[in-house]
Design an enzyme around this catalytic site. Structure first.
Site, PDB file in Angstrom:
ATOM      1  CB  ALA A   5      21.928  -7.378  60.065  1.00 37.36           C
ATOM      2  N   GLY A  46      22.570  -6.732  65.981  1.00 33.14           N
ATOM      3  CA  GLY A  46      22.612  -8.181  66.111  1.00 33.14           C
ATOM      4  C   GLY A  46      23.858  -8.682  66.808  1.00 33.14           C
ATOM      5  CD  GLU A  73      19.091  -8.207  68.436  1.00 32.77           C
ATOM      6  OE1 GLU A  73      17.871  -8.136  68.674  1.00 32.77           O
ATOM      7  OE2 GLU A  73      19.560  -8.175  67.290  1.00 32.77           O
ATOM      8  CD  GLU A  86      19.004  -3.629  66.222  1.00 36.18           C
ATOM      9  OE1 GLU A  86      19.567  -4.731  66.341  1.00 36.18           O
ATOM     10  OE2 GLU A  86      19.018  -2.762  67.139  1.00 36.18           O
TER      11      GLU A  86
END
Length: 282
Positions: free
Chosen positions: A89, A134, A137, A157
């Site tokens: 992110a 992310g 991910e 995270e």
């Protein structure tokens, strides 16, 4: 075997525009075609592909277009940055958010990760350099991950006060088991390429050029029946985690969807005639 090249979309609607190097979605995502293989390129190199709100929207739009394109047999997710697949992110953008801003952005962010996860054709991630948070991910949302020796992966995270929110807590245990996933998430540690391959965090490790290896793998996959590939992916995804009897019902439904297809008839005919199949894709 001669194959008709898939058409590139020509319309422009604010999210998508024809570009010399492919079809661009917003400023930071490009889709290039290599025959029946679609390459979805994360193209925000100045930020090491950190996923901003705009970039998340573009990823989702590109995935929607690919999902609706029957000529795309495989999607390969790559990066234009030579030291990062995606660092997760955009925390600089997040730093300016109010709580209300963060809540408003959440559906947009989820749509990007879900878009990759729900691609109906096989998806391969090509990881070079950092794939963190992310970014990892996005790779986990693919069916297969090819990495090179520069790869570093992880879900850090909890080190910044959140949790993996792009599917990591669900997809990582399915790859490596609950205990190993817990260790990786709780420690927030970064895993280098060799260890990542040993743990099953990536599926194929090459010395160099993860993109080239992933595109080559994509081409091998794309040589097979597009109807069969999509049905096999549905069976694999929907059957995972079910008991054997329920899983076999999922498999049977997927089998029935291809058993009377043009691809099945062509595949059998090509086998008996000792020639390469010419898949009708229906």
């Amino acid at each position: 075997m001669s194959e008709q090249q898939p058409r590139q979309p020509e319309e422009r609607d604010g999210e998508r525009e024809q570009a010399r190097d492919g079809v661009r979605y917003g400023e930071h995502v490009v889709v290039r075609r290599h025959g029946y293989v679609a390459e979805l390129v994360l193209d925000r190199p100045k930020a090491m592909n950190a996923v901003s709100t705009e970039m998340a929207r573009s990823i989702a739009a590109a995935c929607d277009a690919l999902a609706a394109d029957p000529s795309a047999r495989v999607t390969v997710l790559t990066s234009s940055h030579d030291r990062a697949f995606c660092v997760g992110a955009d925390l600089k953008e997040r730093n300016s958010f109010t709580d209300a801003d963060l809540m408003r952005q959440r559906p947009t962010a989820r749509a990007a990760y879900t878009g990759v996860l729900e691609l109906p054709m096989p998806a391969v991630a090509a990881v070079r350099g950092f794939a963190l948070g992310g970014g990892f991910e996005l790779a986990l949302a693919c069916d297969l991950i090819v990495a090179d020796a520069t790869a570093v992966v992880g879900l850090p995270e909890v080190s910044v006060g959140v949790i993996p929110g792009g599917g990591g807590t669900q997809l990582l245990p399915r790859r490596v088991g609950a205990a190993r996933a817990a260790e990786l998430v709780f420690t927030a540690r970064r895993v280098p390429a060799a260890e990542a391959a040993g743990l099953g965090l990536v599926d194929e490790l090459v010395e160099d050029d993860a993109r080239g290896a992933a595109l080559e793998l994509g081409a091998r996959i794309a040589a097979n029946s597009p109807v069969g590939l999509r049905a096999a992916k549905r069976a694999l995804r929907l059957g995972h985690g079910l008991d054997v009897r329920a899983g076999l019902e999922v498999e049977d439904a997927a089998w029935r969807s291809v058993a009377f297809s043009g691809d099945r008839r062509e595949g059998v005919a090509a086998f008996n005639e000792k020639r390469a199949p010419r898949w009708p894709g229906e």
